[in-house]
Enzyme design. Structure first.
Site, PDB file in Angstrom:
ATOM      1  N   GLU A 127      -9.630  -5.204  -3.162  1.00 12.24           N
ATOM      2  CA  GLU A 127      -9.103  -5.570  -4.473  1.00 12.24           C
ATOM      3  C   GLU A 127      -8.426  -6.931  -4.422  1.00 12.24           C
ATOM      4  O   GLU A 127      -7.931  -7.358  -3.388  1.00 12.24           O
ATOM      5  CB  GLU A 127      -8.123  -4.481  -4.939  1.00 12.24           C
ATOM      6  CG  GLU A 127      -8.870  -3.209  -5.247  1.00 12.24           C
ATOM      7  CD  GLU A 127      -7.990  -1.986  -5.411  1.00 12.24           C
ATOM      8  OE1 GLU A 127      -8.357  -1.123  -6.218  1.00 12.24           O
ATOM      9  OE2 GLU A 127      -6.957  -1.884  -4.746  1.00 12.24           O
ATOM     10  N   CYS A 140      -3.346 -12.688  -5.855  1.00 15.97           N
ATOM     11  CA  CYS A 140      -3.026 -11.921  -4.646  1.00 15.97           C
ATOM     12  C   CYS A 140      -4.346 -11.558  -3.967  1.00 15.97           C
ATOM     13  O   CYS A 140      -5.172 -10.851  -4.531  1.00 15.97           O
ATOM     14  CB  CYS A 140      -2.236 -10.685  -5.059  1.00 15.97           C
ATOM     15  SG  CYS A 140      -1.765  -9.656  -3.678  1.00 15.97           S
ATOM     16  N   CYS A 147      -6.259  -1.587   6.534  1.00 15.89           N
ATOM     17  CA  CYS A 147      -5.346  -2.267   7.456  1.00 15.89           C
ATOM     18  C   CYS A 147      -5.214  -1.401   8.695  1.00 15.89           C
ATOM     19  O   CYS A 147      -5.131  -0.186   8.591  1.00 15.89           O
ATOM     20  CB  CYS A 147      -3.972  -2.444   6.787  1.00 15.89           C
ATOM     21  SG  CYS A 147      -2.802  -3.389   7.776  1.00 15.89           S
ATOM     22  N   CYS A 151       2.191   1.023   8.224  1.00 14.50           N
ATOM     23  CA  CYS A 151       3.553   1.009   7.690  1.00 14.50           C
ATOM     24  C   CYS A 151       3.725   2.265   6.824  1.00 14.50           C
ATOM     25  O   CYS A 151       2.861   2.576   6.001  1.00 14.50           O
ATOM     26  CB  CYS A 151       3.797  -0.253   6.874  1.00 14.50           C
ATOM     27  SG  CYS A 151       3.543  -1.744   7.870  1.00 14.50           S
ATOM     28  N   CYS A 154       3.382   2.216   2.888  1.00 17.19           N
ATOM     29  CA  CYS A 154       2.291   1.427   2.276  1.00 17.19           C
ATOM     30  C   CYS A 154       1.028   2.265   2.126  1.00 17.19           C
ATOM     31  O   CYS A 154       0.566   2.887   3.079  1.00 17.19           O
ATOM     32  CB  CYS A 154       1.999   0.199   3.144  1.00 17.19           C
ATOM     33  SG  CYS A 154       0.577  -0.744   2.555  1.00 17.19           S
ATOM     34  N   CYS A 394       2.347  -4.019  -5.490  1.00 16.65           N
ATOM     35  CA  CYS A 394       2.419  -4.099  -4.019  1.00 16.65           C
ATOM     36  C   CYS A 394       2.253  -2.732  -3.383  1.00 16.65           C
ATOM     37  O   CYS A 394       2.901  -1.776  -3.765  1.00 16.65           O
ATOM     38  CB  CYS A 394       3.807  -4.546  -3.575  1.00 16.65           C
ATOM     39  SG  CYS A 394       4.191  -6.198  -3.950  1.00 16.65           S
TER      40      CYS A 394
HETATM   41  N1  SAH Z   1       0.011  -6.882   5.460  1.00 21.72           N
HETATM   42  C1  SAH Z   1       0.831  -7.922   4.974  1.00 21.72           C
HETATM   43  C2  SAH Z   1       0.505  -8.369   3.570  1.00 21.72           C
HETATM   44  C3  SAH Z   1       0.139  -7.331   2.531  1.00 21.72           C
HETATM   45  S1  SAH Z   1       1.376  -6.244   1.920  1.00 21.72           S
HETATM   46  C4  SAH Z   1       2.279  -7.547   5.086  1.00 21.72           C
HETATM   47  O1  SAH Z   1       2.578  -6.382   5.349  1.00 21.72           O
HETATM   48  O2  SAH Z   1       3.116  -8.434   4.937  1.00 21.72           O
HETATM   49  C5  SAH Z   1       2.341  -7.219   0.762  1.00 21.72           C
HETATM   50  C6  SAH Z   1       3.806  -6.714   0.658  1.00 21.72           C
HETATM   51  O3  SAH Z   1       3.880  -5.457  -0.041  1.00 21.72           O
HETATM   52  C7  SAH Z   1       4.437  -6.485   2.017  1.00 21.72           C
HETATM   53  O4  SAH Z   1       5.750  -7.005   2.053  1.00 21.72           O
HETATM   54  C8  SAH Z   1       4.462  -4.990   2.090  1.00 21.72           C
HETATM   55  O5  SAH Z   1       5.420  -4.549   3.015  1.00 21.72           O
HETATM   56  C9  SAH Z   1       4.757  -4.593   0.665  1.00 21.72           C
HETATM   57  N2  SAH Z   1       4.464  -3.200   0.340  1.00 21.72           N
HETATM   58  C10 SAH Z   1       3.572  -2.386   0.925  1.00 21.72           C
HETATM   59  N3  SAH Z   1       3.610  -1.155   0.341  1.00 21.72           N
HETATM   60  C11 SAH Z   1       4.526  -1.198  -0.633  1.00 21.72           C
HETATM   61  C12 SAH Z   1       4.995  -0.252  -1.598  1.00 21.72           C
HETATM   62  N4  SAH Z   1       4.491   0.977  -1.660  1.00 21.72           N
HETATM   63  N5  SAH Z   1       5.946  -0.642  -2.459  1.00 21.72           N
HETATM   64  C13 SAH Z   1       6.425  -1.911  -2.423  1.00 21.72           C
HETATM   65  N6  SAH Z   1       6.019  -2.850  -1.544  1.00 21.72           N
HETATM   66  C14 SAH Z   1       5.090  -2.503  -0.641  1.00 21.72           C
HETATM   67 FE1  SF4 Z   2      -0.848  -3.231   6.543  1.00 19.68          FE
HETATM   68 FE2  SF4 Z   2       0.443  -2.257   4.430  1.00 19.68          FE
HETATM   69 FE3  SF4 Z   2       1.751  -2.677   6.719  1.00 19.68          FE
HETATM   70 FE4  SF4 Z   2       0.938  -4.789   5.265  1.00 19.68          FE
HETATM   71  S1  SF4 Z   2       2.449  -3.251   4.632  1.00 19.68           S
HETATM   72  S2  SF4 Z   2       0.740  -4.513   7.505  1.00 19.68           S
HETATM   73  S3  SF4 Z   2      -0.996  -3.966   4.418  1.00 19.68           S
HETATM   74  S4  SF4 Z   2       0.082  -1.195   6.388  1.00 19.68           S
END
Ligand code: SAH
Ligand code: SF4
Length: 419
Positions: A127, A140, A147, A151, A154, A394
């Site tokens: 996306e 974005c 990934c 995390c 996420c 996000c």
């Molecule tokens: N993988 C990279 C970039 C993509 S995520 C990274 O982790 O930085 C973009 C941002 O969204 C990151 O700061 C991530 O931690 C945040 N993010 C992921 N899941 C989220 C959620 N459920 N609610 C709010 N922010 C989130």
């Molecule tokens: Fe991967 Fe989501 Fe962690 Fe970013 S926040 S590194 S997209 S698992």
């Protein structure tokens, strides 16, 4: 373009879900994503003599990246013979758009289909999201299907399927967004694209463009797909082409320490760090990559990032998780931790998804946290969730490759819409 060595990094086995597979390009390759040197090679392969290659490369580059040509027939300054020869071996294809959704707030999300690495297998989906604001329009962009990192807050991290995007698929996202928004200066806007006076949620055309900023914050960890991301961003920033300056491109990483220095040296865009916790114990849980690269090492890499000044700061992203990382003590520790680093702090309200074990912090708590950080001298904007109704916010990006049931999808949307 080959996949990088980083792409097969097993991540020492503690956060990896699926090995990254090799990507095999489609039978007819696209010129989208090629550097000048690669374009010159493509021209050589169709018989352009060495003496003409430099000039022809400039011409094609201009058609491709400055004017957004989608067909060789549009390249009117190129001879018919050369156009025909190129069309036989190459396309100008961008990733295929399979769905476009427009949020009530003007955010647009495109679902893109990418070929599978194994011919005959189901294609992948990623996306790409356009977020219009009053003073800018941000795109974005995704760097991987899914990934490999996990995390815990996420949604993308729960996706099993993973492959790296090629440079062409990354540049292609910016190009198809310009196509869909009518955002190439030399071309008319397609039907349905925002035009003229900005309506609610469409950014005014600054310098004649809707897309003014690019953030590598879609699906994937950009620093685990280093070469493709680097090659793509250098094309996006090239001022004889797409021309979005490096100051307006931000790469967000969960903290792949060795590649932060490389990003500084070889790409030179703005950096965002997904910090989310001030203690290793908690960060290990939220961002498991922290076990490999703990906070102290991460911040040391940030201190050494080239070119930092008060005008060029690192953004630290901090997701607000109720009762987990949102206390005033956390805010104080955060300020202490970032001392000496030109930094901005970006507080992100947690966007829930079905099965997630966290809740978003209460608004009052977010305000208290933000006020403390602000009083310590940091700009601390709270990121307004955008496009929640179309699951574009996000951490909500997760392609339908792994089909959500209708019920799950409804639950996700309902959760996303509740504040
Ligand atoms: N993988 C990279 C970039 C993509 S995520 C990274 O982790 O930085 C973009 C941002 O969204 C990151 O700061 C991530 O931690 C945040 N993010 C992921 N899941 C989220 C959620 N459920 N609610 C709010 N922010 C989130
Ligand atoms: Fe991967 Fe989501 Fe962690 Fe970013 S926040 S590194 S997209 S698992």
């Amino acid at each position: 373009m080959s996949t990088s060595e980083q792409t097969t990094d097993p991540l020492a086995g503690f956060v990896e879900k699926a090995p990254l597979e090799r990507y095999v390009a489609p039978a007819t390759p696209s010129l989208v994503g090629l550097s000048r040197a690669e374009l010159a090679e493509a021209l050589a392969s169709v018989g352009v003599p060495a003496s003409q290659r430099r000039m022809r490369t400039q011409q094609i580059w201009n058609w491709l990246y400055a004017r957004g040509a989608t067909g060789f027939e549009q390249m009117t300054s190129v001879s018919k013979e050369l156009r025909a020869a190129l069309a036989e071996k190459f396309t100008l294809a961008r990733p295929e758009v399979v769905a476009e959704q427009v949020s009530v707030d003007g955010t647009r999300k495109w679902l893109l289909r990418l070929p599978s690495e194994n011919p005959g297998e189901r294609p992948h989906e990623v996306e790409c999201v356009y977020i219009p604001e009053t003073d800018r329009g941000t795109l974005c962009v995704s760097s991987q299907v899914g990934c490999t990192l996990t995390c815990s807050f996420c949604h993308t991290g729960t996706q099993r399927l993973v492959r790296n995007l090629t440079a062409g698929e990354i540049v292609g996202q910016v190009m198809l967004a310009r196509d869909r928004l009518g955002d190439w200066s030399a071309r008319a806007a397609p039907q349905g694209a925002p035009q003229g006076e900005p309506e609610a949620g469409t950014a005014p055309k600054e310098g004649g463009r809707l897309i003014t900023n690019v953030v590598m914050m879609g699906m994937g960890e950009p620093l685990y797909n280093f070469e493709a991301v680097r090659d793509a961003l250098l094309i996006v920033a090239d001022n004889e082409g797409i021309g979005i300056s490096k100051r307006r491109i931000t790469l967000s990483t969960s903290g792949v320490v060795p590649n932060i220095a490389r990003a500084g040296a070889e790409i030179g865009v703005m950096l965002a760090i997904s910090l989310h916790a001030v203690r290793d114990e908690l960060r290990n849980e939220l961002v498991p990559l922290n076990r490999k690269y703990p906070i102290a090492e991460l911040l040391e890499a940030c201190r050494n990032y080239p070119g930092l000044t008060n005008a060029k700061r690192i953004t630290f992203e901090y997701v607000m998780l109720k009762g987990v990382n949102d206390s005033l003590a956390d805010a104080k520790a955060l300020v202490k931790l970032l001392k000496g680093i030109p930094a901005k702090i970006n507080l992100i309200p947690f966007n829930p998804w079905p099965g997630s074990r966290y809740e978003c912090s209460d608004w009052e708590q977010i305000e208290k946290f933000s006020e403390y950080v602000f009083s310590a001298g940091y700009s601390s904007p709270v990121r307004t969730p955008r496009g929640r109704d179309i699951l574009a916010a996000c951490g909500q990006l997760k392609s339908v490759t792994e089909k959500l049931s209708a019920r799950e999808r409804m639950a996700l949307r309902a959760m996303a819409m509740t504040d």
